[in-house]
Design an enzyme around this catalytic site. Sequence first.
Site, mmCIF file in Angstrom:
data_model
loop_
_atom_site.group_PDB
_atom_site.id
_atom_site.type_symbol
_atom_site.label_atom_id
_atom_site.label_comp_id
_atom_site.label_asym_id
_atom_site.label_seq_id
_atom_site.Cartn_x
_atom_site.Cartn_y
_atom_site.Cartn_z
ATOM 1 N N HIS A 60 26.503 0.805 54.176
ATOM 2 C CA HIS A 60 26.937 2.198 53.659
ATOM 3 C C HIS A 60 25.629 2.518 52.423
ATOM 4 O O HIS A 60 25.718 1.724 51.301
ATOM 5 C CB HIS A 60 28.286 2.230 53.004
ATOM 6 C CG HIS A 60 28.647 3.460 52.567
ATOM 7 N ND1 HIS A 60 29.060 4.531 53.421
ATOM 8 C CD2 HIS A 60 29.094 3.921 51.325
ATOM 9 C CE1 HIS A 60 29.509 5.525 52.712
ATOM 10 N NE2 HIS A 60 29.367 5.315 51.719
ATOM 11 N N GLN A 65 20.995 8.047 45.437
ATOM 12 C CA GLN A 65 21.886 7.531 44.307
ATOM 13 C C GLN A 65 21.200 6.380 43.566
ATOM 14 O O GLN A 65 21.041 6.078 42.392
ATOM 15 C CB GLN A 65 23.210 7.292 44.503
ATOM 16 C CG GLN A 65 23.874 8.440 44.972
ATOM 17 C CD GLN A 65 25.448 8.021 45.229
ATOM 18 O OE1 GLN A 65 26.093 7.140 45.322
ATOM 19 N NE2 GLN A 65 26.026 9.063 46.058
ATOM 20 N N ARG A 214 39.027 15.015 52.820
ATOM 21 C CA ARG A 214 39.218 16.204 51.892
ATOM 22 C C ARG A 214 38.129 17.070 52.132
ATOM 23 O O ARG A 214 38.192 18.346 52.024
ATOM 24 C CB ARG A 214 39.265 15.750 50.464
ATOM 25 C CG ARG A 214 37.821 15.075 50.040
ATOM 26 C CD ARG A 214 38.020 14.735 48.638
ATOM 27 N NE ARG A 214 36.792 14.304 47.984
ATOM 28 C CZ ARG A 214 36.396 12.868 48.119
ATOM 29 N NH1 ARG A 214 37.398 12.014 48.370
ATOM 30 N NH2 ARG A 214 34.997 12.772 47.735
ATOM 31 N N GLU A 243 39.069 5.808 48.895
ATOM 32 C CA GLU A 243 38.520 5.202 47.627
ATOM 33 C C GLU A 243 39.587 5.073 46.478
ATOM 34 O O GLU A 243 39.254 4.396 45.561
ATOM 35 C CB GLU A 243 37.141 5.787 47.364
ATOM 36 C CG GLU A 243 36.273 5.456 46.164
ATOM 37 C CD GLU A 243 34.674 5.811 46.221
ATOM 38 O OE1 GLU A 243 34.507 6.478 47.068
ATOM 39 O OE2 GLU A 243 33.980 5.110 45.565
ATOM 40 N N HIS A 277 35.235 2.394 51.906
ATOM 41 C CA HIS A 277 36.116 2.187 50.690
ATOM 42 C C HIS A 277 37.760 2.480 51.235
ATOM 43 O O HIS A 277 38.459 3.235 50.834
ATOM 44 C CB HIS A 277 35.909 3.523 49.879
ATOM 45 C CG HIS A 277 34.482 3.573 49.519
ATOM 46 N ND1 HIS A 277 33.837 2.430 48.777
ATOM 47 C CD2 HIS A 277 33.891 4.646 49.528
ATOM 48 C CE1 HIS A 277 32.728 2.924 48.422
ATOM 49 N NE2 HIS A 277 32.451 4.252 49.016
ATOM 50 N N ASP A 328 26.151 1.623 48.790
ATOM 51 C CA ASP A 328 26.487 2.599 48.225
ATOM 52 C C ASP A 328 25.926 3.219 47.422
ATOM 53 O O ASP A 328 24.558 3.889 47.795
ATOM 54 C CB ASP A 328 28.062 2.346 48.047
ATOM 55 C CG ASP A 328 28.840 3.670 48.007
ATOM 56 O OD1 ASP A 328 28.260 4.771 48.028
ATOM 57 O OD2 ASP A 328 30.002 3.603 47.623
HETATM 58 ZN ZN LIG Z 1 29.913 6.410 49.767
#
Ligand SMILES: [Zn+2]
Length: 462
Positions: A60, A65, A214, A243, A277, A328
Site C-alpha cells: 500500500h 505523500q 465513503r 481505518e 486498514h 502507505d
Molecule cells: Zn491509504
Amino acid sequence: MTNRLYAKTALLADGWARDVLLEWDARGRLTNVSKNTAADDLANVDQATGPVIPGMSNLHSHAFQRAMAGLAERMGDPRDSFWTWREVMYSFLARITPDDAHAIAAQLYMECLKRGYTAIGEFHYLHHAPGGAHYDDIAEMSKQVVGAATEIGLGITHLPVLYAFGGFGEQPLGEAQQRFKNDADGILEIIQATSRAFADNPDVRVGLAPHSLRAVNKAMLVKAVSGLHGMTDDAPVHIHIAEQIKEVDDCITWSGSRPVDWLYDHMDVDARWCLIHATHLTDGECDRIAASKAVAGICPTTEGNLGDGLFPMLRFREKQGVWGVGSDSHVSQCPVEELRLLEYGQRLLHRRRNLIASEERASVGATLWGEAALGGAQALGREAGELAVGKRADLVVLNGDHVNLAGREGDTILDALVFAGNECLVRDVMVGGNWRIRAGHHTQEDAIRDRYKSTLAKLLAE
Ligand SMILES: [Zn+2]
C-alpha cells in the site's frame, strides 16, 4: 547477463538451505531452485555475498505523500487527528504536476528497493489537473507513476482509485478532491490505457482501488469490479475499509452496518481483494476477512503516525488470515520497521512477548518476513513472496559481513534483521532477475535524488 545465482545459504519455500543455485528465464521467472549444489557446477555463476531471502511486497502506497513526510508533526489544534492531517495533505497535493509525481515516486521507489521491497502496490488517486480537468491523456498521471517504477526497476501493481463522493450517501466532493474524481467508466478507461502502455513488462500489473465505501456507491463498485475482472480475471482489488472509528460510525449511520460487514454483505470478496486498514473490526468481521482469504493490508508506521489503532493480529492469525504490510504515507520506507512495529504493537497491547509466531515456526522474525512476503505478493497479484520454481526472481541479499549477523544462522538471521538495531542490512536487491541495487546503491541514485530535491524546493516555495 548470467541468469544464475549461487547462495551459500538461502531461505527457500521449505526453509533454509545451503549451497543454493537459482536460475531464471528471460522473463524473470525462476526455472530452477536447487540445494546442495556441487562446487564444480559453479563456474561463471554470480555469487551472493550473504544470506538470500525473498523480496518483500509493499502492498500500500500513496507515492506523492513521500514528499510531505515530516511536514505534519507539529502540535497545533488540540484536536489534531487523521482528519486534520488530511487537510495538510490536500493542500500539498493541490500543487503536484505529472512531472513532480514522477520525480517523487522515483525517489520513493528507489528508497523502497534499497531497503528490501521488490514490488509496490500504488493506490493512485491523483488523476486529474488541479480543479479536476482531465489531462489530454486521461491516464497521464498513472503512466508517470508506473513510468517511475519501471525507470527504477521496482515491480509495481498500479491501482487506479475510483473516487466519486466526499462522504457516505453520495455527498459531493470538496474542492481539493476534484483531482480524484472518476466514475466507473473513467476508471476503467485509465486501467485499460495503463495496462496497454506497459503490457510487455512482466513487472507491471494493473488492478483497481475503490477508495473506500465513503467514496463510491454500490452500483459503481459493482460496475468497476466486474469491468476489471472482465478485462483481467485475476486482477487485484484494494479498498480502504475501517481505518478510523469515525468512518465506522458514519457507515453505520448511513447503512446500519459496519464497513466490513457491509462489504461482505454486498460484494463477493475473495482472495483477489485486499482490505487496507482493517483496523476497527468486530470478531465477526475479523473472521469474515480471514475466511474469505482476502489480504488484510496493515500499515503499522502510518497507522501509528495517524493514531488509527491496532489491528487484531492475534485473532486474525488464529483464523489463518492472510496479511501483508504497506508503507502507505511513507513516514517509513523500510519493511523491517513495519514488521517490528506490528509485533511491538501487539506486545504492548497484550503485555506478552513473541506473539506473531507459532509452534511450527517459533521465530518471530521469520514468521513476520515469510507471511508478509507471501500475503503481500498475493495482494499485488504477483507470483512472488518465496524462492520457488515458477515465482519471480525477486530477492534480497543481506550483508553477510554486518556485525548484526555475526554468528546468526537460519531463522535467527531474520530475527536479527527485524529486531537488532536500525542499520539497513540489505546489500543487493534483484527484481524479476535483474539486479536493481548492488552494494546498497542504485545506478541512477544521484540523479534521482537531485531531481527529487529540486522538485521539493519548487513545491515548497509555491
Ligand atoms: Zn491509504
